[in-house]
Scaffold this active site. Structure first.
Site, short mmCIF file in Angstrom:
data_model
loop_
_atom_site.label_atom_id
_atom_site.label_comp_id
_atom_site.label_asym_id
_atom_site.label_seq_id
_atom_site.Cartn_x
_atom_site.Cartn_y
_atom_site.Cartn_z
CB CYS A 276 5.00 -5.77 1.56
SG CYS A 276 6.33 -4.65 1.06
CB CYS B 38 6.00 -2.17 -3.34
SG CYS B 38 6.45 -3.75 -2.58
CB CYS C 195 5.44 -0.71 1.57
SG CYS C 195 5.95 -0.96 -0.15
CD GLU D 183 2.34 -0.35 -1.44
OE1 GLU D 183 2.96 -0.86 -2.40
OE2 GLU D 183 1.72 -1.03 -0.60
ZN LIG Z 1 5.66 -3.18 -0.53
#
Ligand SMILES: [Zn+2]
Length: 136
Positions: A93, A58, A96, A60
């Protein structure tokens, strides 16, 4: 859950995340479709996009990795964006959320509230009953 209003710096952070996404957007083979930006204690902003693959990462994760690689350890605010999301903002998510909880539970995360208004909440409030880091 404690909620915080956005300030001008937060709006700049969203713009930084949208800019890195625009500069690197790819909905083809690489699917760079999410951008992120993190504000660190000294005032520097680091930006990144997601990387796709079998497991992928991701935006992040990528952004935190960039900031950590630059020596940052004090994280103030983070945001992830997608061009079609309301206000551009997408929530982290579950994976994360766990990462942010472990690295910086007090970091503020920009999300949209129930009414679609962007606000900030602490990472630790986004993951009740989080798994604590295991120290061996
Ligand atoms: Zn994520």
């Amino acid at each position: 859950m404690e909620r915080f209003e956005l300030n001008d710096t937060d709006k700049s952070l969203i713009e930084a995340a949208l800019a890195v996404l625009k500069e690197n957007f790819d909905d083809g083979i690489y699917t760079h479709t999410v951008g992120a930006a993190v504000l660190c204690g000294g005032g520097k902003i680091y930006r990144g996009v997601n990387c796709d693959g079998i497991h992928g990462s991701c935006a992040e994760y990528i952004t935190m990795g960039i900031a950590i690689s630059a020596g940052e350890r004090d994280f103030k605010t983070i945001v992830a964006v997608h061009e079609k999301a309301p206000n551009g903002v997408i929530p982290p998510c579950g994976n994360c959320r766990q990462m942010l909880y472990e690295y910086c539970p007090e970091i503020k995360v920009i999300v949209n509230d129930e009414n679609g208004k962007p606000i900030k909440v602490k990472a630790k409030d986004l993951l009740p009953f989080a798994r604590e880091p295991i120290v061996c």
